[in-house]
Design a protein around this motif. Structure first.
Motif, mmCIF file in Angstrom:
data_model
loop_
_atom_site.group_PDB
_atom_site.id
_atom_site.type_symbol
_atom_site.label_atom_id
_atom_site.label_comp_id
_atom_site.label_asym_id
_atom_site.label_seq_id
_atom_site.Cartn_x
_atom_site.Cartn_y
_atom_site.Cartn_z
ATOM 1 N N LYS A 32 -33.760 -63.961 -49.973
ATOM 2 C CA LYS A 32 -32.993 -63.075 -49.088
ATOM 3 C C LYS A 32 -33.944 -62.240 -48.216
ATOM 4 O O LYS A 32 -33.706 -62.054 -47.014
ATOM 5 C CB LYS A 32 -32.098 -62.171 -49.932
ATOM 6 N N VAL A 33 -35.047 -61.776 -48.809
ATOM 7 C CA VAL A 33 -36.032 -60.981 -48.059
ATOM 8 C C VAL A 33 -36.720 -61.847 -47.006
ATOM 9 O O VAL A 33 -36.906 -61.440 -45.851
ATOM 10 C CB VAL A 33 -37.060 -60.353 -49.017
ATOM 11 N N ARG A 34 -37.099 -63.064 -47.394
ATOM 12 C CA ARG A 34 -37.773 -63.953 -46.433
ATOM 13 C C ARG A 34 -36.852 -64.302 -45.273
ATOM 14 O O ARG A 34 -37.290 -64.393 -44.126
ATOM 15 C CB ARG A 34 -38.265 -65.225 -47.144
ATOM 16 N N GLU A 35 -35.586 -64.509 -45.551
ATOM 17 C CA GLU A 35 -34.636 -64.808 -44.488
ATOM 18 C C GLU A 35 -34.488 -63.624 -43.538
ATOM 19 O O GLU A 35 -34.450 -63.787 -42.313
ATOM 20 C CB GLU A 35 -33.273 -65.165 -45.103
ATOM 21 N N ALA A 36 -34.429 -62.419 -44.075
ATOM 22 C CA ALA A 36 -34.358 -61.222 -43.228
ATOM 23 C C ALA A 36 -35.621 -61.094 -42.376
ATOM 24 O O ALA A 36 -35.554 -60.736 -41.188
ATOM 25 C CB ALA A 36 -34.172 -59.984 -44.102
#
Length: 344
Positions: A32-36
């Motif tokens: 989720k962090v990498r996608e953001a």
């Protein structure tokens, strides 16, 4: 980082750990962090990272010129070696000017790099010490008799001696050395320069073979193929009877051979030629050129490892090391002949 954390719905610390691949962050949260981060086009700030850790994983490399084969190949070898250690390299051209060298040291080394590999030409030891800002530095072919930084040298003396030895072994009696004045050995400012050290190796070989040479056996030019080609024309017209030529770089050798061809002089039948450096083009030139080939992988390994040691020591003072790269004499068509046929 705060924007990424907000978009992912996590704390700033969690976002930071996730982007660094910390295994304590569960895979779903990390994804989720990498996608953001991707959506926000986030990239790490090297300057901020450097302020926190003191390092950013980038080293500098400053050399004379990038449009000549040897320094370009050397730069590539050093970049590959740095990458092997997980480092990135910023390569800069000084254009052999004091202004260029100072600008690189002030703006690149002090601002962006953990350390620098530097080929000095116009700044002295004290200037180097001041401009380095206390950051580690390794010099290439340092001309200082009493060095203040670690240095890695090309095999000037031993390589040139091997070149002259080879010309004598194939039967050459009157050898021309292209690239330095005979008198440069007596000039204090040039006594440890690359050209003077290569000249010293030549003289050592002549002495060991009991061959007397005159100043006319040494001709100085700027180290480029254009000057070498013009010099070959002048040598051909002079009537001097040389049967072997040692050129202090491969680019000089290529220009000189082309100039001899312009004048109808054949290499190696009329004149044998040896170069120095071992650039890739020498294998494909016609004739292929015998050369003193500097081991650039060895040079790069020695330079990068010296720099890494200084970076890891972080200010520990110890005696500068002076290392020399390995070399080999690569024998090719430009010296392959059984007899000499002088036509000058």
């Amino acid at each position: 980082m705060s924007d990424v954390a907000k978009a992912a719905g996590v704390s700033r610390a969690t976002a930071s750990y996730a982007l660094r691949g910390d295994p304590r962050i569960v895979p779903q949260t990390a994804a989720k962090v990498r996608e953001a981060a991707r959506a926000l086009h986030y990239t790490a700030n090297l300057s901020a990272r450097s302020l926190r850790s003191g390092r950013n994983g980038v080293i500098g490399l400053a050399i004379f010129e990038l449009d000549r084969a040897y320094p370009s190949e050397m730069g590539a070898a050093i970049s590959r070696e740095a990458n092997r250690h997980g480092l990135q390299t910023i390569v800069q051209e000084t254009s052999n000017s004091k202004e260029g060298e100072i600008a690189i040291l002030q703006k690149v080394t002090s601002q962006l790099c953990d350390g620098m590999i530097f080929s000095p030409g116009n700044v002295n030891d004290e200037e180097l010490r001041q401009l380095s800002g206390g950051k580690p530095m390794v010099l290439l072919d340092d001309i200082s008799p009493d060095p203040v930084f670690d240095t890695v040298n090309t095999p000037c003396e031993a390589g040139s001696q091997a070149a002259i030895d080879h010309l004598i072994e194939i039967g050459c009696k009157n050898i021309l050395v292209v690239g330095a004045h005979y008198e440069s050995l007596t000039e204090d400012l040039q006594s440890t320069s690359v050209s003077a050290r290569r000249l010293y190796g030549c003289l050592k070989s002549f002495d060991e073979h009991d061959i007397e040479v005159e100043p006319e056996n040494f001709l100085h030019i700027l180290w480029n193929p254009e000057e070498a080609r013009d010099l070959a024309h002048r040598v051909a017209k002079s009537g001097r009877r040389y049967d072997g030529v040692f050129c202090m770089t491969d680019t000089i050798a290529m220009g000189f051979i082309r100039g001899l061809a312009d004048c109808g002089i054949s290499v190696p039948k009329d004149m044998a030629v040896v170069g120095f450096d071992g650039i890739n083009e020498t294998e494909y030139f016609i004739p292929s050129i015998t050369t003193v080939s500097t081991d650039l992988s060895d040079l790069a390994s020695k330079a990068v490892n010296l720099l890494l040691r200084r970076i890891e020591e972080d200010g520990v003072i110890s005696e500068p090391q002076r290392l020399t790269a390995d070399f080999k004499l690569v024998k090719r068509s430009s010296t392959e002949r059984s007899d000499l046929r002088i036509t000058l």
